[in-house]
Scaffold this motif. Structure first.
Motif, PDB file in Angstrom:
ATOM      1  N   PRO A   1       0.827  -1.214   0.000  1.00 13.53           N
ATOM      2  CA  PRO A   1       0.000   0.000   0.000  1.00 13.53           C
ATOM      3  C   PRO A   1       0.861   1.264   0.000  1.00 13.53           C
ATOM      4  N   GLY A   2       0.577   2.159  -0.928  1.00 13.91           N
ATOM      5  CA  GLY A   2       1.285   3.432  -0.985  1.00 13.91           C
ATOM      6  C   GLY A   2       2.689   3.340  -1.552  1.00 13.91           C
ATOM      7  N   ASP A   3       3.129   2.137  -1.874  1.00 14.72           N
ATOM      8  CA  ASP A   3       4.518   1.954  -2.317  1.00 14.72           C
ATOM      9  C   ASP A   3       4.576   1.532  -3.790  1.00 14.72           C
ATOM     10  N   VAL A   4       4.634   2.553  -4.664  1.00 14.77           N
ATOM     11  CA  VAL A   4       4.650   2.342  -6.113  1.00 14.77           C
ATOM     12  C   VAL A   4       6.031   2.713  -6.634  1.00 14.77           C
ATOM     13  N   ARG A   5       6.645   1.807  -7.408  1.00 19.23           N
ATOM     14  CA  ARG A   5       7.975   2.134  -7.952  1.00 19.23           C
ATOM     15  C   ARG A   5       8.038   1.766  -9.433  1.00 19.23           C
ATOM     16  N   VAL A   6       8.835   2.525 -10.161  1.00 20.42           N
ATOM     17  CA  VAL A   6       9.112   2.174 -11.553  1.00 20.42           C
ATOM     18  C   VAL A   6      10.445   1.440 -11.561  1.00 20.42           C
ATOM     19  N   VAL A   7      10.388   0.173 -11.969  1.00 15.80           N
ATOM     20  CA  VAL A   7      11.572  -0.689 -11.845  1.00 15.80           C
ATOM     21  C   VAL A   7      11.819  -1.435 -13.157  1.00 15.80           C
TER      22      VAL A   7
ATOM     23  N   LEU B   1       2.015  12.819 -16.821  1.00 11.55           N
ATOM     24  CA  LEU B   1       3.360  12.634 -16.281  1.00 11.55           C
ATOM     25  C   LEU B   1       4.095  11.589 -17.105  1.00 11.55           C
ATOM     26  N   PRO B   2       5.432  11.647 -17.107  1.00  7.37           N
ATOM     27  CA  PRO B   2       6.165  10.537 -17.724  1.00  7.37           C
ATOM     28  C   PRO B   2       6.056   9.294 -16.830  1.00  7.37           C
ATOM     29  N   LEU B   3       6.138   8.115 -17.447  1.00 13.98           N
ATOM     30  CA  LEU B   3       6.034   6.861 -16.689  1.00 13.98           C
ATOM     31  C   LEU B   3       6.919   6.869 -15.451  1.00 13.98           C
ATOM     32  N   ALA B   4       8.099   7.452 -15.589  1.00 16.18           N
ATOM     33  CA  ALA B   4       9.059   7.453 -14.481  1.00 16.18           C
ATOM     34  C   ALA B   4       8.497   8.117 -13.228  1.00 16.18           C
ATOM     35  N   GLU B   5       7.524   9.001 -13.417  1.00 20.73           N
ATOM     36  CA  GLU B   5       6.938   9.703 -12.268  1.00 20.73           C
ATOM     37  C   GLU B   5       5.567   9.137 -11.871  1.00 20.73           C
ATOM     38  N   ALA B   6       5.355   7.865 -12.166  1.00 16.95           N
ATOM     39  CA  ALA B   6       4.069   7.219 -11.876  1.00 16.95           C
ATOM     40  C   ALA B   6       3.675   7.383 -10.409  1.00 16.95           C
ATOM     41  N   ALA B   7       4.686   7.315  -9.505  1.00 18.31           N
ATOM     42  CA  ALA B   7       4.368   7.390  -8.073  1.00 18.31           C
ATOM     43  C   ALA B   7       3.628   8.682  -7.741  1.00 18.31           C
ATOM     44  N   GLU B   8       4.073   9.774  -8.350  1.00 15.40           N
ATOM     45  CA  GLU B   8       3.399  11.053  -8.133  1.00 15.40           C
ATOM     46  C   GLU B   8       1.973  11.019  -8.706  1.00 15.40           C
ATOM     47  N   GLY B   9       1.801  10.324  -9.814  1.00 15.71           N
ATOM     48  CA  GLY B   9       0.477  10.186 -10.421  1.00 15.71           C
ATOM     49  C   GLY B   9      -0.494   9.475  -9.491  1.00 15.71           C
ATOM     50  N   TYR B  10      -0.004   8.408  -8.847  1.00 16.61           N
ATOM     51  CA  TYR B  10      -0.851   7.692  -7.876  1.00 16.61           C
ATOM     52  C   TYR B  10      -1.224   8.610  -6.723  1.00 16.61           C
ATOM     53  N   GLN B  11      -0.203   9.316  -6.221  1.00 22.07           N
ATOM     54  CA  GLN B  11      -0.437  10.189  -5.070  1.00 22.07           C
ATOM     55  C   GLN B  11      -1.450  11.288  -5.390  1.00 22.07           C
ATOM     56  N   ALA B  12      -1.333  11.865  -6.584  1.00 27.76           N
ATOM     57  CA  ALA B  12      -2.242  12.947  -6.977  1.00 27.76           C
ATOM     58  C   ALA B  12      -3.686  12.446  -7.039  1.00 27.76           C
ATOM     59  N   MET B  13      -3.868  11.218  -7.556  1.00 24.24           N
ATOM     60  CA  MET B  13      -5.227  10.670  -7.625  1.00 24.24           C
ATOM     61  C   MET B  13      -5.723  10.288  -6.230  1.00 24.24           C
ATOM     62  N   ASP B  14      -4.836   9.702  -5.446  1.00 19.31           N
ATOM     63  CA  ASP B  14      -5.221   9.316  -4.085  1.00 19.31           C
ATOM     64  C   ASP B  14      -5.677  10.528  -3.290  1.00 19.31           C
ATOM     65  N   GLN B  15      -4.982  11.638  -3.475  1.00 23.85           N
ATOM     66  CA  GLN B  15      -5.314  12.868  -2.733  1.00 23.85           C
ATOM     67  C   GLN B  15      -6.351  13.719  -3.456  1.00 23.85           C
ATOM     68  N   ARG B  16      -6.930  13.163  -4.507  1.00 24.70           N
ATOM     69  CA  ARG B  16      -7.963  13.844  -5.297  1.00 24.70           C
ATOM     70  C   ARG B  16      -7.477  15.163  -5.886  1.00 24.70           C
ATOM     71  N   ARG B  17      -6.160  15.270  -6.079  1.00 25.19           N
ATOM     72  CA  ARG B  17      -5.648  16.430  -6.805  1.00 25.19           C
ATOM     73  C   ARG B  17      -5.833  16.230  -8.302  1.00 25.19           C
ATOM     74  N   ALA B  18      -6.004  14.967  -8.719  1.00 30.24           N
ATOM     75  CA  ALA B  18      -6.217  14.672 -10.141  1.00 30.24           C
ATOM     76  C   ALA B  18      -7.362  13.677 -10.275  1.00 30.24           C
ATOM     77  N   ILE B  19      -8.168  13.838 -11.330  1.00 32.32           N
ATOM     78  CA  ILE B  19      -9.230  12.867 -11.615  1.00 32.32           C
ATOM     79  C   ILE B  19      -8.592  11.603 -12.178  1.00 32.32           C
ATOM     80  N   LYS B  20      -7.693  11.786 -13.160  1.00 31.12           N
ATOM     81  CA  LYS B  20      -7.081  10.627 -13.812  1.00 31.12           C
ATOM     82  C   LYS B  20      -5.744  11.056 -14.406  1.00 31.12           C
ATOM     83  N   THR B  21      -4.742  10.224 -14.179  1.00 25.34           N
ATOM     84  CA  THR B  21      -3.380  10.546 -14.590  1.00 25.34           C
ATOM     85  C   THR B  21      -2.979   9.768 -15.834  1.00 25.34           C
ATOM     86  N   LEU B  22      -2.563  10.487 -16.844  1.00 22.81           N
ATOM     87  CA  LEU B  22      -2.037   9.859 -18.060  1.00 22.81           C
ATOM     88  C   LEU B  22      -0.517   9.734 -17.913  1.00 22.81           C
TER      89      LEU B  22
END
Lengths: 341, 341
Positions: B9-15, B317-338
């Motif tokens: 939970p909460g731990d998303v990484r691009v690997v 966001l670029p794929l490399a920044e996916a973690a920020e995309g998850y966080q933005a949606m989780d915090q309702r700062r974004a509806i949907k992240t591309l």
């Protein structure tokens, strides 16, 4: 007048009741010529539902004796079949075919009680349908069946989108389930699987059009349906019981994208797991049947002797012996009891 | 190749993940050009669903890099949109329009994970649809939306029998609910009531075709819908949340005989009271959307610029920044992240 009153579980008596009178100008008073006992009448009888000096009966055919000033489509002496739901057949919900949820509607059960010599039917124009003439005696049981049990089985089949080429499974071998078999046959189903453990009901199901019988129920019953349908499930499933087990059996017997028509009145506490329902991806539709929608068509089919749903009555008694009729159904000695007046 | 993995939970990484290879002759390998984060990806993120080193992502557009020997409808270099469900599009269930329950089907989520540079798509002919040519860049977000969120909202609207003259209520203002609004508009609904408490989502709902906004929810929300519909309820209700509250709200907002299309994935423990459902007399249909059924039509609408569902992405966001995309949606700062690659 004489009428059936249930005083408590197992305590059914035919007693004197006050004769009904016209109250609203849209009312009709009918002299009931034939009525019957419904599977749902057994719930209070068995103590599953509360009961206290309740007027019984909601299925009926009879002759119009008196009409209110606003009644337009009926006249005194018409022979009529009525729905177990009162409806004005004019509101937006009725016009969409859901007369069982008419905005001015109510249930015949309890408030009116048609296991009696007479009944006041509100919104008579919207609730009653006259037959083309006085019916031959052998047609009367079938017309009476149309009042609820046939109309309900028919609605279930329509809700389950039964049609040509379809495989239909019917959960429940009571009167409604058997009428569902008849409806499925009439609506052109290719294959009709009746689920029944009772030889007499199996025989009637076959007579009404069942092509296959499944004697198992629950998970085993589901497995049997899956085996008969290439592992896909039935296209259409008619659910005519209303228990947790029967509803789950219906859901699990239906293929993805298939349709369930459920008319077994669900009791309090029965709950459908939303996640299983979601992934099952079936269509679910049901409720109290809008019998009025189907009555004209059903009366025609009966009048033209194309269907014989009256066969579902396997016990006939005079109204005075209603108590024995209840007992026979409770003990499963009878599928459905017709009461003559 | 690079890909998104959720470790907990909460731990998303691009690997680094092993690049996929053709295994079955019906496979295709696609180079993903654009992907995104789904509302359902937030469940494991929030600990509502178990997660353990899980490949993430099930929405995707991309270019065919390699095909198996049996693939017939695609060629290398085709630009394709794929469903979040793998389907052969040939079995009896697929042919009936339920590719999300294909007898040989599976989910793209977890097993494949399209938040990555490449993906192996089984049953490529049955799962992927090529676009008429290489899309203009501004069309790509909309084509990506078709992969799940648009296809899902569209299915909900179809399941709810949206059409001309109908009043539609949409429960849920997430990406799927908003796509439901767009679908309802496109399918000709007369009135579209979006239920939303967020100004930005209300604005987008109006842009997609909502005619009314209801800000209340639960019993108050139901009362608001009843008031807007003469006390009858909506003809069609789209349920795009999946909680006990939202499902009950949908059932209670629908008129008797009306239709609910539900696509909010119901969680374990959510249960529908069968007696209330029975007397509500609504039609209920939903589940994982058979996006493949609608893809050709949706691609055409997007290609011809008749709909612009790509507006639902409000963060890129670029794929490399996916973690920020998850966080933005989780915090309702974004509806949907591309996510771009």
């Amino acid at each position: 007048m004489r009428g059936v009153v249930m005083y408590g579980p197992g305590d059914v008596r035919v007693v004197d009741r006050e004769a009904p009178k016209i109250i609203e100008p849209t009312d009709a008073i009918i002299r009931i010529t034939t009525t019957c006992i419904c599977g749902s009448d057994l719930w209070p009888y068995r103590g599953v539902e509360p009961v206290d000096h309740t007027f019984m009966g909601h299925e009926y055919v009879g002759v119009v004796e008196e009409i209110g000033d606003a009644v337009q489509t009926l006249k005194v002496d018409d022979f009529v079949v009525g729905s177990f739901c009162i409806s004005d057949n004019a509101c937006e919900i009725c016009r969409a075919g859901y007369q069982s949820r008419c905005v001015r509607g109510s249930f015949v059960a309890a408030a009116i009680g048609t296991q009696a010599e007479r009944a006041r039917i509100p919104y008579a124009d919207g609730t009653l349908v006259p037959t083309p003439g006085r019916p031959a005696p052998e047609l009367v049981p079938s017309l009476l069946a149309a009042s609820d049990v046939l109309g309900t089985g028919w609605f279930a089949a329509v809700a389950a989108e039964v049609g040509p080429g379809k495989t239909v499974a019917v959960v429940g071998d009571g009167a409604v389930g058997l009428m569902g078999v008849l409806a499925a046959k009439q609506l052109g189903a290719e294959r009709i699987i009746a689920m029944s453990r009772h030889a007499d009901r199996q025989a009637l199901a076959r007579e009404f059009g069942a092509t296959d019988i499944v004697e198992t129920r629950g998970d085993e019953g589901v497995a049997a349906i899956q085996e008969l349908t290439n592992g896909l499930g039935a296209h259409s499933v008619i659910e005519a019981v209303g228990t947790q087990e029967s509803l789950m059996q219906a859901i699990r017997s239906t293929r993805p994208g298939g349709h369930i028509g459920y008319v077994g009145v669900a009791h309090e506490g029965v709950a459908l797991p939303a996640d299983e329902l979601f992934f099952a991806e079936v269509h679910l539709h049901g409720g109290p049947a809008p019998v009025r929608r189907f009555l004209p068509e059903l009366i025609d089919l009966i009048w033209d002797r194309k269907i014989d749903p009256g066969k579902v009555f396997d016990l006939t008694l005079p109204l005075a012996e209603a108590a024995e009729g209840y007992q026979a159904m409770d003990q499963r000695r009878a599928i459905k009891t017709l009461l003559t007046l």
